[in-house]
Design a protein around this motif. Structure first.
Motif, PDB file in Angstrom:
ATOM      1  N   ARG A 117      12.110  48.348  14.934  1.00  0.00           N
ATOM      2  CA  ARG A 117      12.414  49.749  14.636  1.00  0.00           C
ATOM      3  C   ARG A 117      13.857  49.908  14.169  1.00  0.00           C
ATOM      4  O   ARG A 117      14.149  50.673  13.250  1.00  0.00           O
TER       5      ARG A 117
ATOM      6  N   ASP B 297      14.160  48.581  10.631  1.00  0.00           N
ATOM      7  CA  ASP B 297      13.605  49.534   9.671  1.00  0.00           C
ATOM      8  C   ASP B 297      14.554  50.712   9.466  1.00  0.00           C
ATOM      9  O   ASP B 297      14.711  51.211   8.341  1.00  0.00           O
ATOM     10  N   ALA B 298      15.160  51.177  10.566  1.00  0.00           N
ATOM     11  CA  ALA B 298      16.104  52.295  10.457  1.00  0.00           C
ATOM     12  C   ALA B 298      17.298  51.916   9.597  1.00  0.00           C
ATOM     13  O   ALA B 298      17.755  52.696   8.747  1.00  0.00           O
TER      14      ALA B 298
ATOM     15  N   THR C  97      16.265  51.754   5.977  1.00  0.00           N
ATOM     16  CA  THR C  97      16.042  53.104   5.464  1.00  0.00           C
ATOM     17  C   THR C  97      17.361  53.781   5.142  1.00  0.00           C
ATOM     18  O   THR C  97      17.524  54.409   4.085  1.00  0.00           O
TER      19      THR C  97
ATOM     20  N   TYR D 179       9.490  55.233   6.878  1.00  0.00           N
ATOM     21  CA  TYR D 179      10.076  55.121   8.211  1.00  0.00           C
ATOM     22  C   TYR D 179       9.482  56.184   9.142  1.00  0.00           C
ATOM     23  O   TYR D 179       9.201  55.894  10.315  1.00  0.00           O
TER      24      TYR D 179
END
Length: 257
Positions: free
Chosen positions: A49, A52-53, A56, A255
């Motif tokens: 996570r 991915d953040a 993004t 996301y």
């Protein structure tokens, strides 16, 4: 890159985006990343996570800028998805305004090039008032004498009422000189050029707030050709930014999903 159970260390996450470990820590503190877990020894522990953040955020930066990208990610991690999307909307609205101003500049250049010469004169003006057909000492033929042109002459050249020229002056779009002694308005070649630009853009229903930066750019550039070069460069930059914003929005959508 990762250790047991899919965990990522600070250094692992830094390598994903080509950052320093301190930047990763700063991003967590700023809310760009969700809060990290901690080991018994107090070391940060990240997961998919967080990766991915980070990716993004990096995708948002080119189109939206670091400040907006940070605010968007912080809002998401605070549970305010609507607020994050509102920030995205505001950025797109600002880009649209830039495009409106750019279109106005393009139309102004067309007017200066004489492409609207076939259009009938527009004597509706931008405000009340009677036409002023009086001519100064230079006559109605549009030739600029040593002292320039009077308001009636400029109105006849541009194809508007004198009241429109006064309204445009009150709005700060035109800045004619004043004749010593009489106080009469005196328009030079640049003033007539500016009046033609305003008329062309008003015919296209552009607001004064869109016209003012066009005139500022024209005066700063010094010539229509210099402004044309600047407009073309700005157009390419806006196109590139739009594409970057689309890529960033797509990453944000993924996301959020």
């Amino acid at each position: 890159m990762s250790n047991r159970e899919g965990r990522l260390r600070t250094v692992d996450l830094a390598r994903v985006a080509g950052l320093s470990t301190q930047q990763v820590r700063n991003y967590e503190d700023a809310g760009v990343l969700p809060p990290a877990g901690r080991t018994d020894a107090g070391y940060r522990v990240f997961g998919e996570r967080h990766r991915d953040a980070l990716l993004t955020y990096r995708a948002l930066q080119p189109g939206y800028g670091a400040v907006t990208a940070t605010r968007v990610m912080r809002a998401v991690h605070d549970g305010d998805v609507a607020g994050a999307l509102a920030l995205v909307d505001a950025a797109h609205a600002a880009l649209h305004e830039e495009r409106v101003s750019l279109r106005a500049a393009g139309e102004a250049l067309e007017a200066l090039a004489g492409r609207d010469a076939a259009a009938p004169p527009d004597r509706s003006g931008d405000g009340p008032g009677e036409p002023d057909g009086r001519h100064g000492p230079h006559g109605p033929d549009g030739r600029h004498g040593p002292r320039g042109l009077r308001i009636g002459e400029v109105a006849a050249l541009v194809g508007v009422r004198t009241s429109a020229l006064r309204v445009w002056e009150e709005a700060g779009l035109l800045v004619p000189g004043r004749e010593r002694g009489t106080g009469y308005r005196v328009y030079g070649p640049a003033d007539v050029r500016d009046a033609r630009v305003v008329r062309a853009l008003r015919r296209s229903h552009h607001l004064f707030d869109h016209i003012r930066p066009v005139l500022d750019d024209l005066r700063r550039a010094g010539s229509s050709e210099a402004l044309r070069t600047a407009v073309e460069a700005r157009g390419r930059a806006l196109t590139a930014r739009t594409r970057s914003m689309l890529a960033g929005a797509a990453a944000l959508h993924a996301y959020l999903e």
